[in-house]
Scaffold this motif. Structure first.
Motif, PDB file in Angstrom:
ATOM      1  N   ARG A   2      49.766   5.163  32.313  1.00 37.72           N
ATOM      2  CA  ARG A   2      49.334   6.327  33.100  1.00 37.72           C
ATOM      3  C   ARG A   2      49.899   7.617  32.517  1.00 37.72           C
ATOM      4  O   ARG A   2      49.279   8.679  32.604  1.00 37.72           O
ATOM      5  N   LEU A   3      51.112   7.528  31.926  1.00 36.94           N
ATOM      6  CA  LEU A   3      51.760   8.667  31.293  1.00 36.94           C
ATOM      7  C   LEU A   3      52.213   8.234  29.906  1.00 36.94           C
ATOM      8  O   LEU A   3      52.990   7.281  29.767  1.00 36.94           O
ATOM      9  N   ALA A   4      51.746   8.926  28.870  1.00 35.70           N
ATOM     10  CA  ALA A   4      52.112   8.580  27.490  1.00 35.70           C
ATOM     11  C   ALA A   4      52.117   9.852  26.647  1.00 35.70           C
ATOM     12  O   ALA A   4      51.154  10.629  26.688  1.00 35.70           O
ATOM     13  N   PHE A   5      53.200  10.051  25.896  1.00 40.18           N
ATOM     14  CA  PHE A   5      53.261  11.233  25.031  1.00 40.18           C
ATOM     15  C   PHE A   5      54.436  11.099  24.066  1.00 40.18           C
ATOM     16  O   PHE A   5      55.324  10.269  24.249  1.00 40.18           O
ATOM     17  N   SER A   6      54.443  11.965  23.050  1.00 36.64           N
ATOM     18  CA  SER A   6      55.603  12.155  22.179  1.00 36.64           C
ATOM     19  C   SER A   6      56.369  13.365  22.680  1.00 36.64           C
ATOM     20  O   SER A   6      55.777  14.363  23.097  1.00 36.64           O
ATOM     21  N   PHE A   7      57.693  13.265  22.627  1.00 34.07           N
ATOM     22  CA  PHE A   7      58.544  14.366  23.046  1.00 34.07           C
ATOM     23  C   PHE A   7      59.418  14.777  21.875  1.00 34.07           C
ATOM     24  O   PHE A   7      60.096  13.940  21.274  1.00 34.07           O
ATOM     25  N   PRO A  27      42.270  12.596  30.580  1.00 37.69           N
ATOM     26  CA  PRO A  27      43.051  12.894  31.789  1.00 37.69           C
ATOM     27  C   PRO A  27      44.564  12.784  31.599  1.00 37.69           C
ATOM     28  O   PRO A  27      45.308  13.083  32.524  1.00 37.69           O
ATOM     29  N   MET A  28      45.014  12.369  30.403  1.00 34.59           N
ATOM     30  CA  MET A  28      46.452  12.264  30.175  1.00 34.59           C
ATOM     31  C   MET A  28      47.129  13.628  30.247  1.00 34.59           C
ATOM     32  O   MET A  28      48.277  13.741  30.699  1.00 34.59           O
ATOM     33  N   LYS A  29      46.437  14.668  29.822  1.00 34.18           N
ATOM     34  CA  LYS A  29      46.994  16.019  29.834  1.00 34.18           C
ATOM     35  C   LYS A  29      47.513  16.395  31.226  1.00 34.18           C
ATOM     36  O   LYS A  29      48.622  16.947  31.355  1.00 34.18           O
ATOM     37  N   GLU A  30      46.756  16.078  32.261  1.00 35.70           N
ATOM     38  CA  GLU A  30      47.159  16.444  33.612  1.00 35.70           C
ATOM     39  C   GLU A  30      48.411  15.677  34.064  1.00 35.70           C
ATOM     40  O   GLU A  30      49.277  16.223  34.754  1.00 35.70           O
ATOM     41  N   GLU A  31      48.501  14.394  33.666  1.00 32.14           N
ATOM     42  CA  GLU A  31      49.702  13.624  33.995  1.00 32.14           C
ATOM     43  C   GLU A  31      50.916  14.174  33.255  1.00 32.14           C
ATOM     44  O   GLU A  31      52.017  14.256  33.811  1.00 32.14           O
ATOM     45  N   ILE A  32      50.726  14.547  32.010  1.00 41.44           N
ATOM     46  CA  ILE A  32      51.814  15.143  31.229  1.00 41.44           C
ATOM     47  C   ILE A  32      52.295  16.430  31.888  1.00 41.44           C
ATOM     48  O   ILE A  32      53.503  16.695  31.991  1.00 41.44           O
ATOM     49  N   GLU A  33      51.363  17.245  32.349  1.00 46.56           N
ATOM     50  CA  GLU A  33      51.742  18.514  32.970  1.00 46.56           C
ATOM     51  C   GLU A  33      52.437  18.297  34.319  1.00 46.56           C
ATOM     52  O   GLU A  33      53.316  19.073  34.689  1.00 46.56           O
ATOM     53  N   ARG A  34      52.065  17.258  35.034  1.00 52.88           N
ATOM     54  CA  ARG A  34      52.792  16.894  36.255  1.00 52.88           C
ATOM     55  C   ARG A  34      54.236  16.570  35.932  1.00 52.88           C
ATOM     56  O   ARG A  34      55.168  17.053  36.579  1.00 52.88           O
ATOM     57  N   PHE A  35      54.448  15.727  34.935  1.00 53.45           N
ATOM     58  CA  PHE A  35      55.807  15.390  34.542  1.00 53.45           C
ATOM     59  C   PHE A  35      56.529  16.616  34.002  1.00 53.45           C
ATOM     60  O   PHE A  35      57.712  16.848  34.317  1.00 53.45           O
ATOM     61  N   GLY A  36      55.847  17.432  33.188  1.00 52.31           N
ATOM     62  CA  GLY A  36      56.476  18.622  32.618  1.00 52.31           C
ATOM     63  C   GLY A  36      56.995  19.569  33.675  1.00 52.31           C
ATOM     64  O   GLY A  36      58.076  20.160  33.527  1.00 52.31           O
ATOM     65  N   ALA A  37      56.257  19.734  34.772  1.00 57.30           N
ATOM     66  CA  ALA A  37      56.715  20.607  35.855  1.00 57.30           C
ATOM     67  C   ALA A  37      58.002  20.074  36.463  1.00 57.30           C
ATOM     68  O   ALA A  37      58.917  20.843  36.802  1.00 57.30           O
ATOM     69  N   LEU A  38      58.097  18.763  36.612  1.00 57.13           N
ATOM     70  CA  LEU A  38      59.315  18.152  37.149  1.00 57.13           C
ATOM     71  C   LEU A  38      60.487  18.303  36.180  1.00 57.13           C
ATOM     72  O   LEU A  38      61.627  18.539  36.592  1.00 57.13           O
ATOM     73  N   LEU A  39      60.215  18.170  34.884  1.00 59.38           N
ATOM     74  CA  LEU A  39      61.284  18.319  33.893  1.00 59.38           C
ATOM     75  C   LEU A  39      61.754  19.767  33.829  1.00 59.38           C
ATOM     76  O   LEU A  39      62.959  20.031  33.688  1.00 59.38           O
ATOM     77  N   MET A  40      60.838  20.707  33.932  1.00 61.01           N
ATOM     78  CA  MET A  40      61.233  22.115  33.926  1.00 61.01           C
ATOM     79  C   MET A  40      62.135  22.410  35.115  1.00 61.01           C
ATOM     80  O   MET A  40      63.140  23.114  34.996  1.00 61.01           O
ATOM     81  N   LYS A  56      51.154  17.271  23.597  1.00 63.07           N
ATOM     82  CA  LYS A  56      50.206  16.935  24.650  1.00 63.07           C
ATOM     83  C   LYS A  56      49.031  16.105  24.119  1.00 63.07           C
ATOM     84  O   LYS A  56      48.702  16.129  22.929  1.00 63.07           O
ATOM     85  N   ARG A  57      48.407  15.407  25.054  1.00 59.16           N
ATOM     86  CA  ARG A  57      47.210  14.641  24.780  1.00 59.16           C
ATOM     87  C   ARG A  57      46.076  15.228  25.608  1.00 59.16           C
ATOM     88  O   ARG A  57      46.275  16.106  26.445  1.00 59.16           O
ATOM     89  N   ARG A  58      44.870  14.747  25.363  1.00 56.08           N
ATOM     90  CA  ARG A  58      43.694  15.281  26.056  1.00 56.08           C
ATOM     91  C   ARG A  58      43.588  14.699  27.466  1.00 56.08           C
ATOM     92  O   ARG A  58      44.222  13.718  27.800  1.00 56.08           O
ATOM     93  N   ASP A  88      47.244  23.373  15.996  1.00 56.69           N
ATOM     94  CA  ASP A  88      48.116  23.256  14.831  1.00 56.69           C
ATOM     95  C   ASP A  88      48.102  21.806  14.317  1.00 56.69           C
ATOM     96  O   ASP A  88      47.042  21.254  14.039  1.00 56.69           O
ATOM     97  N   TRP A  89      49.296  21.153  14.222  1.00 59.47           N
ATOM     98  CA  TRP A  89      49.352  19.804  13.649  1.00 59.47           C
ATOM     99  C   TRP A  89      49.050  18.713  14.662  1.00 59.47           C
ATOM    100  O   TRP A  89      48.957  17.530  14.298  1.00 59.47           O
ATOM    101  N   ASN A  90      48.871  19.054  15.948  1.00 55.88           N
ATOM    102  CA  ASN A  90      48.616  18.039  16.972  1.00 55.88           C
ATOM    103  C   ASN A  90      47.129  17.690  17.015  1.00 55.88           C
ATOM    104  O   ASN A  90      46.404  18.065  17.944  1.00 55.88           O
ATOM    105  N   GLN A  91      46.705  16.992  15.998  1.00 57.26           N
ATOM    106  CA  GLN A  91      45.314  16.586  15.861  1.00 57.26           C
ATOM    107  C   GLN A  91      45.159  15.105  16.232  1.00 57.26           C
ATOM    108  O   GLN A  91      46.120  14.339  16.163  1.00 57.26           O
ATOM    109  N   PRO A  92      43.955  14.691  16.645  1.00 58.60           N
ATOM    110  CA  PRO A  92      43.759  13.290  17.052  1.00 58.60           C
ATOM    111  C   PRO A  92      44.174  12.314  15.957  1.00 58.60           C
ATOM    112  O   PRO A  92      43.844  12.492  14.785  1.00 58.60           O
ATOM    113  N   ASN A  93      44.933  11.293  16.358  1.00 60.48           N
ATOM    114  CA  ASN A  93      45.361  10.256  15.417  1.00 60.48           C
ATOM    115  C   ASN A  93      45.634   8.996  16.231  1.00 60.48           C
ATOM    116  O   ASN A  93      46.593   8.946  17.004  1.00 60.48           O
TER     117      ASN A  93
END
Length: 376
Positions: A329-334, A271-284, A267-269, A310-315
């Motif tokens: 609008r939506l960006a993340f590592s999976f 407002p990206m976090k909320e977009e990620i969680e929107r997509f995550g709900a659809l994937l679940m 996850k990212r911080r 843990d290891w998910n620190q800003p970079n």
């Protein structure tokens, strides 16, 4: 060497033989220019006579819960089975027939020849185009697939293999694209243009490198003003010319255990976090439709790793950070597990089915996003 010949001079091969005696082969993974310890290996063994052979690794526990990946031809792979390694994660045994050649690997490989076989199946499709993203340091042409209507104004970019050994994503993307290309054509082919880079580190994938932690830095730490690698420089330029809406970078995590055995989002911080969680709900929702299936990879947001955890620190040098800077609008590592769990074991077929679910979830996200944008 007592009738057992070991080789790694094929696509993805990686091994160092330490010694051999009395039906036991001692070996270890080659780290090459990896700056720390990592676990990937792959080799072929041929036995002149029928015999049982024990393969013992001298540099850590590097055998997964289903034993090593196994192949008779280096193309089609399955798991040898948990019984092959017994209680040890540093050794496995195999009973050879006379003259038999067998391939073994830490995980199920996905090489360029797998991609080419897949591409040959989909290449006749009128909305699939192949380009060359760049020519690598070892003069390999890096494939770039573009799928969708040429006039589409919504752009999705998906990348794989920033770390050479993280092979699972290739099978997932086969399922993803096959879902999109089945009639009736999905949103990706009518309203969106999908850009897919299957091997950011193609040289590393074909040479059998670890890729993770490559010195002085690996490909997923190369999104700077002065990229070190040709592929990331070309990808930066290519993506910068797109009005990018979605950017997803596929990886695989560490060994096994805990969330490493499950698909999860880095996850990212806000407002990206909320977009990620929107997509995550659809994937679940998409991956829970097949509850009765015997072997399915399922996503559960409970396994995601939060920003700052843990290891998910800003970079700001990673690919997903670059996607966000580009205005996606939506960006993340999976992260895709190397092995999975009982009932959700990683196989080429289970990965393809997961890829189809992933495509369905992303399509739903884009449809919802489109309606939301029009209503604002």
């Amino acid at each position: 060497m007592n009738g057992i010949a070991i080789e790694d001079d094929y696509a993805g091969g990686n091994i160092r033989v330490i010694g051999q005696a009395s039906g036991v082969v001692a070996l270890e993974q080659q780290l090459r220019d990896t700056s720390g310890w990592w676990f990937y290996w792959s080799f072929a063994a041929t036995a002149a006579e029928a015999r049982a052979v024990a393969f013992e690794f001298a540099n850590g526990e590097v055998i997964g819960p289903w034993g090593p990946a196994y192949s008779r031809d280096g193309i089609e792979w399955t798991w040898l089975g948990a019984d092959a390694s017994g209680s040890s994660r540093a050794s496995f045994a195999y009973a050879f027939e006379a003259g038999e050649k067998a391939y073994f690997s830490y995980c199920i490989p996905y090489q360029q020849h797998h991609f080419e076989t897949f591409y040959a199946r989909i290449s006749p499709h009128p909305l699939v185009r192949r380009k060359v993203l760049a020519v690598s340091e070892r003069l390999r042409a890096l494939p770039l697939l573009v799928a969708g209507d040429a006039s589409a104004e919504r752009h999705i970019l998906i990348t794989c293999r920033h770390h050479a050994c993280e092979s699972v994503s290739g099978y997932v993307m086969e399922g993803f694209l096959e879902h999109c290309l089945q009639p009736p054509y999905s949103l990706f082919l009518t309203q969106c243009k999908l850009h897919y880079v299957p091997f950011v580190d193609l040289d590393g994938a074909e040479r059998g490198d670890q890729g993770k932690g490559r010195a002085p830095h690996d490909h997923n730490r190369d999104y700077t003003d002065r990229p070190l690698y040709r592929s990331t420089a070309a990808l930066t330029a290519y993506a910068s010319a797109l009005p990018l809406e979605v950017g997803i970078d596929f990886h695989s995590p560490y060994l096994w255990g805990g969330r490493n055995d499950r698909p999860f989002i880095v996850k990212r911080r806000s407002p990206m976090k909320e977009e990620i969680e929107r997509f995550g709900a659809l994937l679940m929702r998409a991956t829970s439709r097949s509850e009765a299936a015997a072997n399915e990879l399922r996503y559960d947001g409970a396994h995601d790793i939060e920003a700052g955890e843990d290891w998910n620190q800003p970079n700001d040098r990673t690919c997903s950070s670059f996607f966000e800077r580009r205005g996606a609008r939506l960006a993340f590592s999976f992260e895709l597990p190397y092995f999975g769990v009982e009932g959700g074991v990683v196989t080429p077929d289970s990965c393809r089915r997961f890829g189809a679910d992933f495509a369905a979830a992303l399509e739903a996200y884009m449809l919802e996003g489109g309606r939301h944008d029009e209503d604002r």
